[in-house]
Design an enzyme around this catalytic site. Structure first.
Site, short mmCIF file in Angstrom:
data_model
loop_
_atom_site.label_atom_id
_atom_site.label_comp_id
_atom_site.label_asym_id
_atom_site.label_seq_id
_atom_site.Cartn_x
_atom_site.Cartn_y
_atom_site.Cartn_z
N GLU A 4 43.76 25.36 36.34
CA GLU A 4 43.32 25.55 37.74
C GLU A 4 42.16 24.61 38.10
O GLU A 4 41.42 24.87 39.06
CB GLU A 4 42.91 27.02 37.98
N HIS A 57 48.40 37.65 42.33
CA HIS A 57 47.89 36.85 41.22
C HIS A 57 46.45 37.23 40.86
O HIS A 57 46.19 37.63 39.73
CB HIS A 57 47.99 35.35 41.55
N GLU A 106 28.16 49.10 50.95
CA GLU A 106 27.47 47.82 50.82
C GLU A 106 28.38 46.60 50.84
O GLU A 106 27.90 45.47 50.74
CB GLU A 106 26.58 47.85 49.57
N HIS A 135 37.55 32.46 38.71
CA HIS A 135 38.87 33.03 39.01
C HIS A 135 39.20 34.07 37.95
O HIS A 135 38.92 33.89 36.77
CB HIS A 135 39.92 31.90 39.00
N HIS A 144 41.76 38.09 37.29
CA HIS A 144 42.90 38.92 37.68
C HIS A 144 42.51 40.40 37.70
O HIS A 144 43.06 41.19 36.92
CB HIS A 144 44.05 38.71 36.69
#
Ligand code: 13P
Ligand code: ZN
Length: 270
Positions: free
Chosen positions: A116, A210, A169, A139, A141
Site C-alpha cells: 500500500e 477492507h 467525543e 492503515h 482492519h
C-alpha cells in the site's frame, strides 16, 4: 553512531505496531504504517550516504523527493515487529521524483515496503498540503468499522453522522468526519490516488469491506483517531439491530462544537 533501535521514533513505531496488533486490528500481515522523519532525526542513527538497495515505487511523488520514511514491510506481521524490527520495518528515502525508494536500513530478509506504499505516499502529499505537521499515515482492519461497511449506507455524511452520534467525543476528535471509498482493488496506484483525494478533506478514510486509513501529526494521535472511530463503530454494531430510544442530537453536537472549539464538517449538522 547511536543504536537505531533506541531512536525515540523507532521505539514509538514498534510500540504502536504492537499495540495495533494487540487491539486485533492487524491480523496476519494486515495493516501498514508510514512515519515521515526529518533528516535531523535520523542522521545520528544511520549513515545517510549508504544506500543498501534501490526499490522502484511505480508512481511519482515529486513533493516527497528526499524525504525519509520508516515503513512496515509487505507481507510482514505486526505481531513480529517487536521481535525483529530490522526485518519487518525499513527506512527509505524517496529519490528521482518519488519513483525510487533508497533503502537505508531494514527489510533485512530482502523484503520491501508495504504493497500500500502508493496510498501511503500519496496520502502524505495530500495531508502535508493541508497540514505541514502531518507525519503519519496508518492503515488497519478494525472489525467494527469493517462490519459497519456491510450494513450501513456508505454515504459520507450519513456514515459520519452515525459515528458522531455513537460517542459524545467523536465530533471533537474527528470534526472533519470520515470519508468513504467503495470497495476497490487494494495495493494499486488507483486506490492510492482515490485515498489521497479523500484525504484532502478528512483525516479518516474508510475502505469499504477492507479497513481504514488515518493520518496525523504523530503515531499516538493517529492511533487515537482510529481508536475513537472504531469505538463508535463498536457501539453502532451493538445497537444497530435495536430500537433507538435516545441519541445525541444536532443541538447537543453544536454545544460540543462551542465547548471544545471545533467545527463539524460543513453541512453535516442540521
Ligand atoms: P502489506 O502486507 O503489503 O502491508 O498489505 C497488508 C494490507 O493490509 C493490504 O491492504
Ligand atoms: Zn489492508
Amino acid at each position: 553512531m547511536k543504536d537505531i533501535l533506541t531512536a525515540p521514533w523507532m521505539v514509538e513505531m514498534i510500540r504502536t505496531a504492537t499495540n495495533m496488533y494487540d487491539h486485533g486490528w492487524d491480523e496476519r500481515n494486515g495493516g501498514n504504517i508510514s512515519l515521515l522523519l526529518d533528516e535531523a532525526e535520523v542522521k545520528d542513527y544511520l549513515n545517510t550516504d549508504t544506500v543498501l538497495r534501490v526499490l522502484p515505487t511505480g508512481f511519482e511523488a515529486p513533493a516527497l523527493e528526499g524525504r525519509y520514511f520508516l515503513v512496515t514491510g509487505t507481507g510482514k506481521y505486526f505481531k513480529n515487529v517487536q521481535y525483529a524490527p530490522e526485518v519487518n520495518l525499513g527506512l527509505v528515502r524517496l529519490a528521482e521524483q518519488g519513483t525510487k525508494a533508497e533503502l537505508l536500513w531494514g527489510y533485512e530478509d530482502g523484503g520491501k515496503f508495504t504493497s500500500e506504499f502508493p496510498a501511503h505516499m500519496m496520502s502524505h502529499v495530500a495531508r502535508l498540503a493541508v497540514n505541514p505537521e502531518n507525519r503519519v499515515v496508518m492503515h488497519c482492519h478494525p472489525a467494527n468499522l469493517l462490519a459497519m461497511t456491510f450494513v450501513h449506507d456508505l454515504d459520507e455524511r450519513a456514515f459520519t453522522r452515525t459515528l458522531w452520534q455513537m460517542c459524545t467525543e467523536c465530533i471533537v476528535v474527528f470534526p472533519d468526519g470520515v470519508n468513504v471509498l467503495p470497495w476497490m482493488l487494494c495495493g494499486t496506484n488507483e486506490i492510492g490516488e482515490a485515498t489521497a483525494k479523500k484525504m484532502e478533506t478528512a483525516r479518516l478514510v474508510v475502505w469499504a469491506q477492507h479497513g481504514i486509513y488515518g493520518a496525523g501529526k504523530d503515531l499516538d494521535e493517529t492511533f487515537g483517531l482510529i481508536e475513537t472511530a472504531e469505538k463508535a463503530a463498536q457501539i453502532y454494531m451493538k445497537i444497530a439491530h435495536l430500537p433507538r430510544v435516545n441519541t445525541i442530537t444536532d443541538e447537543q453536537m453544536h454545544l460540543l462544537e462551542a465547548r471544545f472549539g471545533v467545527k463539524g464538517r460543513d453541512g453535516y449538522l442540521d
